[in-house]
Design an enzyme around this catalytic site. Structure first.
Site, short mmCIF file in Angstrom:
data_model
loop_
_atom_site.label_atom_id
_atom_site.label_comp_id
_atom_site.label_asym_id
_atom_site.label_seq_id
_atom_site.Cartn_x
_atom_site.Cartn_y
_atom_site.Cartn_z
N SER A 1 -2.80 -3.98 -17.05
CA SER A 1 -2.62 -5.30 -17.63
C SER A 1 -1.15 -5.64 -17.73
O SER A 1 -0.31 -4.77 -17.93
CB SER A 1 -3.26 -5.37 -19.02
OG SER A 1 -3.09 -6.67 -19.57
N GLU B 1 -8.74 -11.01 -24.76
CA GLU B 1 -7.80 -12.00 -24.21
C GLU B 1 -8.46 -13.38 -24.15
O GLU B 1 -7.84 -14.39 -24.52
CB GLU B 1 -7.37 -11.55 -22.82
CG GLU B 1 -6.44 -12.47 -22.08
CD GLU B 1 -6.18 -11.97 -20.66
OE1 GLU B 1 -6.33 -12.76 -19.72
OE2 GLU B 1 -5.85 -10.77 -20.50
N HIS C 1 -10.45 -5.41 -23.29
CA HIS C 1 -9.13 -6.04 -23.39
C HIS C 1 -9.20 -7.48 -22.87
O HIS C 1 -8.72 -8.41 -23.52
CB HIS C 1 -8.11 -5.23 -22.58
CG HIS C 1 -6.83 -5.96 -22.28
ND1 HIS C 1 -6.74 -6.93 -21.29
CD2 HIS C 1 -5.58 -5.87 -22.81
CE1 HIS C 1 -5.50 -7.39 -21.24
NE2 HIS C 1 -4.78 -6.78 -22.15
N ASN C 2 -9.81 -7.67 -21.70
CA ASN C 2 -9.87 -9.00 -21.12
C ASN C 2 -10.75 -9.92 -21.96
O ASN C 2 -10.48 -11.12 -22.08
CB ASN C 2 -10.41 -8.92 -19.69
CG ASN C 2 -9.37 -8.39 -18.72
OD1 ASN C 2 -8.35 -7.85 -19.12
ND2 ASN C 2 -9.63 -8.53 -17.44
N THR D 1 -3.36 -5.08 6.53
CA THR D 1 -2.54 -5.82 7.48
C THR D 1 -1.20 -5.10 7.55
O THR D 1 -0.33 -5.28 6.68
CB THR D 1 -2.35 -7.29 7.04
OG1 THR D 1 -3.64 -7.88 6.83
CG2 THR D 1 -1.58 -8.08 8.08
N ARG E 1 -15.24 -21.98 -22.16
CA ARG E 1 -14.79 -22.26 -20.80
C ARG E 1 -15.89 -22.95 -19.99
O ARG E 1 -15.62 -23.87 -19.19
CB ARG E 1 -14.34 -20.97 -20.11
CG ARG E 1 -13.12 -20.33 -20.74
CD ARG E 1 -12.54 -19.23 -19.86
NE ARG E 1 -11.46 -18.51 -20.55
CZ ARG E 1 -10.58 -17.74 -19.93
NH1 ARG E 1 -10.64 -17.56 -18.64
NH2 ARG E 1 -9.63 -17.12 -20.63
N LYS F 1 -10.48 -1.83 -20.26
CA LYS F 1 -9.82 -3.01 -19.68
C LYS F 1 -10.72 -4.23 -19.79
O LYS F 1 -10.25 -5.35 -20.04
CB LYS F 1 -9.45 -2.75 -18.22
CG LYS F 1 -8.79 -3.95 -17.51
CD LYS F 1 -7.53 -4.38 -18.22
CE LYS F 1 -6.73 -5.49 -17.56
NZ LYS F 1 -7.18 -6.18 -16.42
N LYS G 1 -9.05 -5.84 -3.96
CA LYS G 1 -10.06 -6.65 -4.63
C LYS G 1 -11.23 -5.80 -5.06
O LYS G 1 -11.71 -4.94 -4.30
CB LYS G 1 -10.53 -7.77 -3.69
CG LYS G 1 -11.47 -8.76 -4.33
CD LYS G 1 -11.83 -9.87 -3.35
CE LYS G 1 -12.78 -10.87 -4.01
NZ LYS G 1 -13.16 -11.97 -3.07
N ASN H 1 -9.55 -4.62 -11.01
CA ASN H 1 -10.38 -5.08 -12.13
C ASN H 1 -11.85 -4.79 -11.84
O ASN H 1 -12.69 -5.69 -11.86
CB ASN H 1 -10.18 -6.58 -12.36
CG ASN H 1 -9.40 -6.86 -13.63
OD1 ASN H 1 -9.22 -6.00 -14.47
ND2 ASN H 1 -8.92 -8.09 -13.75
#
Length: 519
Positions: A158, A219, A215-216, A64, A316, A212, A105, A132
């Site tokens: 991160s 986390e 890492h997540n 955009t 979760r 990564k 994304k 990601n």
């Protein structure tokens, strides 16, 4: 107190040395872009501003295009930032080799922009995916672009929007030929820990996004452990939110000093406009974007017991069954928690601190075990000391004891397990009594501790020379002829060593064994 006023942010800003962009720009002899960035959402804008603050000229583009003009007229005004209204224009304004970061994304959007970039690039140019992305996608893109002479880099980023602005943790991997051309930019804009940039080359192909992902996953585990500690203090100890916040504040001065502990303190001390803790008004149903699940699935694929991250993902999932849990609470009973469940509050808090510390060590040990196995399976030479260093600052899981992990892998890059390092072995040994008392108390009075409990169960299993898997293998051979192997000291003529053996357990079965495989 808002997040932007937090001590976490102040410390993050203080850790990143800035110099005058005006001075840096005035030293230039040309005005073509050092690097291009596609994607002007919050992360993209902040990373551009960060790079400009460090003296680099950035060419900015967004699908955009009105966002480009708005950005230049506002946040980017007066900085070394150039706008582009098309992918072709962006590429035309870049120095060679062209370096372009995609902050869009994950998924189809990355592939679509790569296809738009290719006609405007030439051999030796560099495409960097800073989103990601799932590492198998990065593996594929690395190979596809390599065939076209383009260097692909998949880089974990991160630290959230504030990290992007003031110094993130960056985890680049892919075509190593690209590293000399992006190293200065990446290490300049990255967070610093003890003067060292929290960024280094990770490894080939999709290794950057793999690191990564892990890492997540860690986390996820850290957050679950912290939430369990909060729940234990609240339900067993009868602490209110302010008291729990103060405990986290004290913990943040010691061995648990970390970003997540710090923001937990801030959250628990934050009141809504009516003077009551805001955290108590938040629905207890957790969301997730999937990176923790990717880690758990990959651990299963590689046969690695990364149990804590798995429990964090399932935690979760369980929390999301809110309506079902409301019904279950009325139907299913458990032990009552007496008011004096905790006899000594100081000892209780000290034990809980040790339980949290030991469980975090287990989580990181499991994460590095997974990366070790990934290196073997995928043929990657992962840079373990650099990985520990790049997690020390700027990222969500940054913590004081990552300095000890960095030290451990610098002393022995081939370290088999963090628990084999003397520092961590002694830390867990010291924590054991409090760790076990905490879990025992929670179990006695029905407070769920899936992450704490699985961490301790892993530790006890890992330190066991013998596990009951001998019986399990016998069961598998009994019902499915899946075979077994014998211990060296038990080998004999009828039970040969290093051979897959099947026994006709009942005398009624056959002697043909099924194929032997490892799940």
């Amino acid at each position: 107190m808002s997040y932007t006023d937090s001590g976490a942010l102040r410390r993050l800003r203080a850790s990143v040395p800035f110099y005058s962009p005006e001075r840096a720009v005035s030293d230039r002899t040309d005005t073509t872009g050092d690097i291009g960035l596609i994607g002007l959402a919050v992360m993209g804008q902040n990373l551009i501003l960060n790079a400009a603050d460090h003296g680099f000229t950035v060419v900015a583009y967004n699908r955009t295009v009105s966002k480009v003009d708005d950005f230049l007229a506002n946040e980017a005004k007066g900085k070394s930032i150039i706008g582009a209204h098309s992918v072709a224009e962006l590429c035309s304004k870049l120095k060679r080799p062209r370096r372009v970061i995609l902050l869009v994304k994950a998924g189809d959007a990355v592939d679509n922009f790569i296809q738009q970039l290719l006609p405007n690039m030439e051999a030796g140019d560099i495409i960097i995916d800073g989103g990601n992305s799932h590492f198998p996608d990065s593996n594929r893109r690395f190979e596809e672009l390599k065939a076209k002479g383009i260097h692909f880099v998949g880089s974990g980023v991160s630290g959230g929007e504030e990290g992007a602005r003031y110094g993130p943790s960056l985890m680049p991997g892919g075509a190593e030929e690209a590293w000399p051309h992006i190293k200065d930019i990446f290490q300049s804009i990255a967070a610093k820990s003890d003067g060292e940039p929290c960024c280094d080359w990770v490894g080939p192909a999709g290794a950057g996004h793999y690191v990564k992902m892990v890492h997540n996953g860690i986390e996820y585990g850290d957050m679950q452990l912290i939430c369990e500690a909060y729940d234990i203090m609240k339900r067993l100890g009868g602490f209110n939110d302010k008291e729990i916040g103060q405990v986290f504040g004290e913990w943040n001065k010691g061995i648990l000093d970390s970003f997540l502990i710090e923001i937990t303190r801030d959250i628990l001390l934050y009141d809504d406009i009516d003077g009551t803790p805001l955290v108590e008004k938040i629905m207890d149903a957790a969301g997730q974007k999937g990176t923790g699940k990717w880690t758990a699935i990959n651990a299963l694929d590689l046969g690695m017991p990364v149990t804590l991250i798995g429990e964090a993902v399932f935690g979760r999932c369980l929390s999301s069954l809110k309506d079902e849990r409301i019904r279950a609470a009325k139907l299913l009973s458990g032990p009552e928690i007496p008011k004096d469940a905790v006899k000594d509050r100081k000892q209780f808090v000290d034990d809980l601190e040790q339980a949290l510390y030991a469980s975090k060590i287990i989580s990181y040990a499991q994460g590095f075990m997974l990366m070790r196995e990934a290196g073997r399976t995928y043929g990657w030479k992962l840079n373990n000391p650099a990985i520990a260093l790049m997690w020390r600052g700027g990222c969500i899981i940054r913590s004081v004891f990552l300095a000890e992990i960095t030290k451990a892998y610098r002393e022995n890059p081939e370290l088999e397990n963090l628990l084999f390092n003397d520092f961590f072995a002694q830390a867990v040994l010291k924590a054991q009594q409090g760790w076990r008392r905490t879990i025992g108390l929670a179990t006695t009075f029905g407070v769920p501790t899936p992450a704490f409990s699985t961490a301790l169960a892993f530790y006890d299993g890992y330190r066991s020379e013998r596990l009951p898997a001998n019986l399990l293998q016998a069961q598998r051979d009994y019902f499915g002829a899946h075979t077994f192997r014998v211990l060296p000291e038990a080998a004999s003529e009828n039970l040969p060593l290093n051979k897959d053996i099947h026994i006709n357990w009942t005398g009624k079965g056959g002697n043909v064994a099924a194929s032997t495989y490892d799940a």
